[in-house]
Design an enzyme around this catalytic site. Structure first.
Site, PDB file in Angstrom:
ATOM      1  N   SER A   5       0.825  -1.200   0.016  1.00 45.44           N
ATOM      2  CA  SER A   5       0.060   0.016   0.027  1.00 45.44           C
ATOM      3  C   SER A   5       0.940   1.101  -0.060  1.00 45.44           C
ATOM      4  O   SER A   5       1.631   1.411  -0.860  1.00 45.44           O
ATOM      5  CB  SER A   5      -1.013  -0.046   1.020  1.00 45.44           C
ATOM      6  OG  SER A   5      -2.066   0.740   1.080  1.00 45.44           O
ATOM      7  N   ASP A  49      -9.545  -4.868  -5.143  1.00 41.03           N
ATOM      8  CA  ASP A  49      -8.921  -3.767  -4.194  1.00 41.03           C
ATOM      9  C   ASP A  49      -8.907  -2.485  -4.622  1.00 41.03           C
ATOM     10  O   ASP A  49      -8.362  -2.259  -5.635  1.00 41.03           O
ATOM     11  CB  ASP A  49      -7.576  -4.443  -3.933  1.00 41.03           C
ATOM     12  CG  ASP A  49      -6.662  -3.322  -2.855  1.00 41.03           C
ATOM     13  OD1 ASP A  49      -7.381  -2.351  -2.431  1.00 41.03           O
ATOM     14  OD2 ASP A  49      -5.886  -3.986  -2.620  1.00 41.03           O
ATOM     15  N   HIS A  66      -7.721  -5.747   0.829  1.00 37.57           N
ATOM     16  CA  HIS A  66      -6.613  -5.101   0.934  1.00 37.57           C
ATOM     17  C   HIS A  66      -5.560  -5.693   1.831  1.00 37.57           C
ATOM     18  O   HIS A  66      -4.293  -5.136   1.990  1.00 37.57           O
ATOM     19  CB  HIS A  66      -6.677  -3.647   1.171  1.00 37.57           C
ATOM     20  CG  HIS A  66      -5.384  -2.817   0.850  1.00 37.57           C
ATOM     21  ND1 HIS A  66      -4.908  -2.747  -0.148  1.00 37.57           N
ATOM     22  CD2 HIS A  66      -4.837  -2.075   1.739  1.00 37.57           C
ATOM     23  CE1 HIS A  66      -3.903  -1.879  -0.043  1.00 37.57           C
ATOM     24  NE2 HIS A  66      -3.807  -1.388   1.138  1.00 37.57           N
TER      25      HIS A  66
END
Length: 375
Positions: A201, A264, A313
């Site tokens: 991320s 996602d 995620h």
């Protein structure tokens, strides 16, 4: 085949079907990032809040990856200065392969492992989606998200004892990675080396900025002048920069494997509606200006739990899916909509509404991501 695994041929023929060596290596690097989440102190009352709970000598053991074959050489801190007084938070570590692991891998591997968003200040930075030049003087056309650049380049405070006086996240990373390359290439001349940047991320965005910097500044060269390959394994990573940023990364030979769950929403941000794939009305609205563009090759996953939407995620689920070999088996209907469900409906709506809906729909998707606890 370590060079192919690191992307020397852009993983051609290795992803569909997924080569077992690639599968194992990608999962291994994912686990080194999972370790970051396991050792950070999240207790607000602790004197070491948002710092690592363990010393460098024990951290991988405490994180459950004692046999990883790496020695941690430095902790890394980031200091976004966008929400309140700047405060440094531990975001990951730099490590180097042991002699035994080096023999197994076929090269000395310098690893940077970076976690995703965990603080409000990091959230505030993530949502700063304006593009700005990475290096204003050298290449003003190469632009990246201002929030990620803020996290990467802002100077660290002394809120963590180990971070005091060490400069920005960028300074810390460039200094340590270049030091390791120089040190080992001098001590072990002729030994093959690699630099592997792994992030989840927000961490994958920082890894992208670091990979660009290392190659652009020529810091990925050993003592003899040989170029050390730089590879980024991005897990659930957002877009980071514009097309010029992508093109320059390609020119510099920075290799990126984007491991992305097609459901996602983080992998669709920023630039969810005006990006490298924009067509039709929004293409005209963009007017040929800067657009966010993904870098590298995608390794697509497809997983979703209706009982836990945030799991789309989750890094642990990413790694489990890789091990289960669910890569490259994405239905065409799902892949074409990049997210399915709520996200797909939002994209269809904005395409039908045009420019008036664009700005708030982009913000709404960002709000959805935050509400699910993603990034």
């Amino acid at each position: 085949m370590w060079r192919q695994v690191q992307g020397s041929h852009d993983w051609d023929g290795l992803l569909q079907p997924l080569h077992p060596v690639v599968r194992d290596e990608v999962a291994r690097y994912g686990e080194l990032v999972v370790a970051c989440y396991k050792v950070v102190d999240v207790d607000p009352s602790s004197a070491r809040h948002m710092c690592c709970k363990h010393g460098k000598e024990r951290v991988l053991e405490e994180a459950g990856v004692a046999g990883a074959g790496y020695e941690v050489t430095r902790y890394i801190y980031a200091t976004p200065d966008v929400a309140g007084p700047p405060s440094a938070s531990w975001v990951g570590y730099v490590a180097v392969s042991t002699d035994e692991m080096t023999r197994r891998l076929g090269r000395r591997d310098v690893v940077v492992s970076l976690r995703g968003t965990m603080t409000q200040a990091e959230w505030a930075a993530n949502l700063m989606s304006a593009l700005e030049p990475m290096c204003r003087d050298a290449r003003p056309d190469v632009k990246v998200e201002s929030g990620f650049l803020n996290l990467y380049a802002s100077s660290a405070s002394k809120s963590c004892r180990s971070a005091g006086g060490m400069g920005s996240c960028r300074d810390q990373l460039l200094r340590e990675v270049s030091r390791l390359i120089k040190s080992f290439s001098e001590d072990m001349p002729g030994e093959d080396m690699s630099v592997t940047l792994a992030g989840h991320s927000m961490g994958s965005a920082l890894a992208m900025l670091l990979g660009y910097d290392l190659a652009e500044l020529g810091l990925n060269r050993d003592a003899s002048g040989r170029r050390v390959p730089v590879t980024i394994f991005s897990f659930g990573g957002p877009r980071v920069g514009n097309a010029a940023f992508k093109d320059r990364c390609d020119e510099l030979g920075v290799k990126v494997l984007r491991v992305a769950n097609v459901r996602d929403p983080v992998t669709m941000l920023p630039g969810a509606f005006v990006n490298e794939g924009t067509r039709g009305f929004l293409n005209a609205v963009a007017g040929g200006g800067d657009r966010y563009t993904h870098v590298g090759v995608e390794l697509a996953l497809d997983f979703l739990s209706l009982r836990d939407l945030g799991s789309v995620h989750d890094l642990g689920t990413y790694v489990s899916s890789i091990k289960a070999e669910t890569c490259g088996k994405v239905p065409d209907a799902v892949a074409s909509r990049r997210g399915g469900g709520v996200v797909a409906k939002a994209m269809e709506f904005v395409e039908s509404q045009g420019a008036a809906a664009f700005a708030w729909q982009e913000a709404a998707l960002g709000g959805l991501v935050q509400s699910l606890g993603l990034i």
